[in-house]
Design a protein around this motif. Structure first.
Motif, PDB file in Angstrom:
ATOM      1  N   TRP A 107      -6.013  -4.124   4.903  1.00 53.01           N
ATOM      2  CA  TRP A 107      -6.479  -4.170   3.713  1.00 53.01           C
ATOM      3  C   TRP A 107      -7.956  -3.979   3.654  1.00 53.01           C
ATOM      4  CZ3 TRP A 107      -2.658  -4.735   0.087  1.00 53.01           C
ATOM      5  CH2 TRP A 107      -1.302  -5.140   0.553  1.00 53.01           C
ATOM      6  N   ARG A 108      -8.432  -2.762   3.441  1.00 49.90           N
ATOM      7  CA  ARG A 108      -9.789  -2.445   3.674  1.00 49.90           C
ATOM      8  C   ARG A 108     -10.396  -2.189   2.155  1.00 49.90           C
ATOM      9  NH1 ARG A 108      -9.635   2.387   8.069  1.00 49.90           N
ATOM     10  NH2 ARG A 108      -8.842   0.801   9.939  1.00 49.90           N
ATOM     11  N   PRO A 109     -11.654  -2.073   1.842  1.00 52.66           N
ATOM     12  CA  PRO A 109     -12.168  -2.123   0.624  1.00 52.66           C
ATOM     13  C   PRO A 109     -11.630  -0.799  -0.054  1.00 52.66           C
ATOM     14  CG  PRO A 109     -14.028  -2.890   2.220  1.00 52.66           C
ATOM     15  CD  PRO A 109     -12.709  -2.361   2.705  1.00 52.66           C
ATOM     16  N   ASP A 110     -11.513   0.289   0.558  1.00 52.31           N
ATOM     17  CA  ASP A 110     -11.126   1.755  -0.257  1.00 52.31           C
ATOM     18  C   ASP A 110      -9.636   1.651  -0.369  1.00 52.31           C
ATOM     19  OD1 ASP A 110     -10.799   1.613   2.717  1.00 52.31           O
ATOM     20  OD2 ASP A 110     -10.993   3.957   2.871  1.00 52.31           O
ATOM     21  N   GLY A 111      -8.813   0.854   0.236  1.00 52.56           N
ATOM     22  CA  GLY A 111      -7.341   0.946   0.174  1.00 52.56           C
ATOM     23  C   GLY A 111      -6.677   0.174   1.268  1.00 52.56           C
ATOM     24  N   LEU A 112      -5.417   0.317   1.277  1.00 58.67           N
ATOM     25  CA  LEU A 112      -4.361  -0.110   2.473  1.00 58.67           C
ATOM     26  C   LEU A 112      -4.126   1.117   3.266  1.00 58.67           C
ATOM     27  CD1 LEU A 112      -2.569  -2.320   3.339  1.00 58.67           C
ATOM     28  CD2 LEU A 112      -0.684  -1.347   1.869  1.00 58.67           C
ATOM     29  N   HIS A 113      -4.440   0.628   4.412  1.00 54.63           N
ATOM     30  CA  HIS A 113      -4.338   1.707   5.504  1.00 54.63           C
ATOM     31  C   HIS A 113      -2.973   1.156   6.372  1.00 54.63           C
ATOM     32  CE1 HIS A 113      -8.098   3.983   5.314  1.00 54.63           C
ATOM     33  NE2 HIS A 113      -8.309   2.938   4.468  1.00 54.63           N
ATOM     34  N   LEU A 170      -3.316   4.289   1.285  1.00 51.11           N
ATOM     35  CA  LEU A 170      -3.160   4.200  -0.085  1.00 51.11           C
ATOM     36  C   LEU A 170      -4.183   3.414  -0.933  1.00 51.11           C
ATOM     37  CD1 LEU A 170      -0.266   3.317   1.734  1.00 51.11           C
ATOM     38  CD2 LEU A 170       0.674   3.599  -0.229  1.00 51.11           C
ATOM     39  N   PRO A 171      -4.791   4.053  -2.196  1.00 53.56           N
ATOM     40  CA  PRO A 171      -5.752   3.571  -2.919  1.00 53.56           C
ATOM     41  C   PRO A 171      -5.156   2.410  -3.651  1.00 53.56           C
ATOM     42  CG  PRO A 171      -4.899   5.583  -3.607  1.00 53.56           C
ATOM     43  CD  PRO A 171      -4.213   5.442  -2.443  1.00 53.56           C
TER      44      PRO A 171
END
Length: 412
Positions: free
Chosen positions: A354-360, A409-410
């Motif tokens: 769960w990163r700031p730019d989206g789910l990886h 996924l954003p």
């Protein structure tokens, strides 16, 4: 340049119809410029008593003011204008500095009453418009009586004889009233005709939409019948055979495999029936899985002897329903590929970052994975599904041995 779907005249009519009060206010100002200013200058130049000029000016002001609500309140505007015209008819003649006399009803602003007659006859029903015509003709009689003998009010019939004056005045006023009323009725007929055409077009469009809906429903019913007769029947046979194989020797090593096949088949059969119910319901929505159902998916995969480890890093954030479903489908397809290409003894790792730019999402295994030259329908479908939510997908062999699938996924 984008072409307007309406002709220029239709666009203007639509704009004026949406802004009736504003358009009529502009029209009232435009009528004041040629008619009101001339009438005002005549009143100012007259040496008649001030109260008489004020009363005449008030009547003219009411006439011009009635133009503004003529389409919003046609009956009220016409009645008020008729009262103003009556006051102009009965007022004493105005005296011109040149020595001429003339009734106030001859001021140019009195022509505004014709516009109000036209509007009332076009906006009101047949009976009400006939009443408006009767009021106008009664006004014509009053004006004729007022102007019947020019000598009585200090006027002159000019170079025409008195009889010609009277005939011309009567015919002219009556014809003007009748023509304005008739034009108003014609405009109403045009509006009703266009409204009927529009209603017919809407009914035809509704009929076509209903036919398309019925055709689509029939096609859905046909598809659901085919799926029920073929796919559901095949799944039911598979479950039945698997249960038979399990019960034939419950202590054999293959009994667990048969149990897994039967369980997966029953789940697929249940989902298939649910989808068929949605298709037949015409517009319903089937319950969609998400990351909250990930544990059930992992249990199904582990029941095939594939070892799966899941790790999450970062702060979990809520996902939109479409993104949540896409994340679940990506993991489902990725683990399905592990079962298909890596074998029953494969080891898979699922990472949710769960990163700031989206789910990886990263899925790695120790198998060969699908062919890079022919990625197959599964990977193509995943890319299409991810592109619809703004995500991306990367897949390929990793250094050493194994296969890696990475999806982003954003959140928005």
């Amino acid at each position: 340049m984008k072409e307007s779907p309406f002709p220029d005249g239709a666009a203007v009519d639509s704009f004026l119809h949406r802004h009736q009060l504003g358009a009529d206010a502009v029209l009232a100002v435009l009528l004041i410029l040629p008619l009101g200013l001339v009438s005002l200058s005549l009143l100012r130049a007259s040496d008649s008593p001030v109260p008489l000029r004020l009363l005449a000016g008030l009547g003219l002001l009411v006439l011009h003011g009635c133009v503004v609500p003529r389409r919003v309140r046609p009956a009220a505007a016409y009645c008020l204008a008729a009262a103003a015209m009556l006051s102009l008819v009965v007022l004493p003649p105005l005296h011109d500095p040149g020595g001429a006399y003339y009734p106030p009803v001859l001021l140019p602003s009195s022509l505004v009453f014709g516009l109000l007659l036209y509007t009332a006859s076009g906006r009101l029903g047949r009976l009400s418009s006939l009443v408006c015509l009767a009021v106008a003709l009664a006004g014509v009689l009053l004006v004729l009586a007022r102007l019947w003998n020019p000598a009585s009010w200090g006027g002159s019939s000019g170079s025409f004889g008195l009889v010609a004056w009277r005939i011309g005045l009567a015919v002219g006023l009556a014809a003007a009233a009748a023509c304005l009323w008739s034009l108003g009725r014609l405009s109403r007929m045009r509006v009703l005709f266009l409204a009927e055409l529009r209603a017919k077009a809407e009914r035809a469009e509704a009929d076509r939409a209903r036919e398309r809906s019925e055709a689509a429903r029939a096609e859905r019913d046909r598809i659901s019948r085919e799926m029920h007769d073929v796919v559901s029947h095949s799944l039911a046979v598979m479950v039945s055979q698997a249960e038979g194989g399990r019960l034939s020797d419950v202590d054999s090593p293959q009994a667990g495999v048969f149990a897994t096949i039967a369980g997966v088949g029953r789940d697929a059969l249940r989902d298939m029936r649910g989808l068929l119910n949605v298709v037949r319901a015409d517009g319903g929505t089937a319950p969609q899985p998400g990351l909250g159902d990930l544990s059930d998916l992992l249990d199904q995969v582990r029941s095939t002897s594939v070892r799966v480890a899941v790790q999450e890093v970062g702060d979990v954030r809520p996902l939109r329903p479409a993104v949540d479903l896409t994340a679940y489908r990506v993991i489902q397809e990725g683990l399905t590929n592990v079962i298909k290409h890596a074998g029953a003894s494969a080891v898979a790792d699922v990472m949710l970052a769960w990163r700031p730019d989206g789910l990886h999402i990263t899925i790695t295994d120790d198998g060969a994975g699908p062919s890079a030259e022919e990625p197959g329908v599964g990977l193509t479908g995943m890319r299409e599904r991810l592109s619809m939510v703004g995500g991306t997908l990367e897949a390929g062999s990793r250094p050493g041995a194994g296969y890696v699938l990475s999806a982003t996924l954003p959140y928005e």
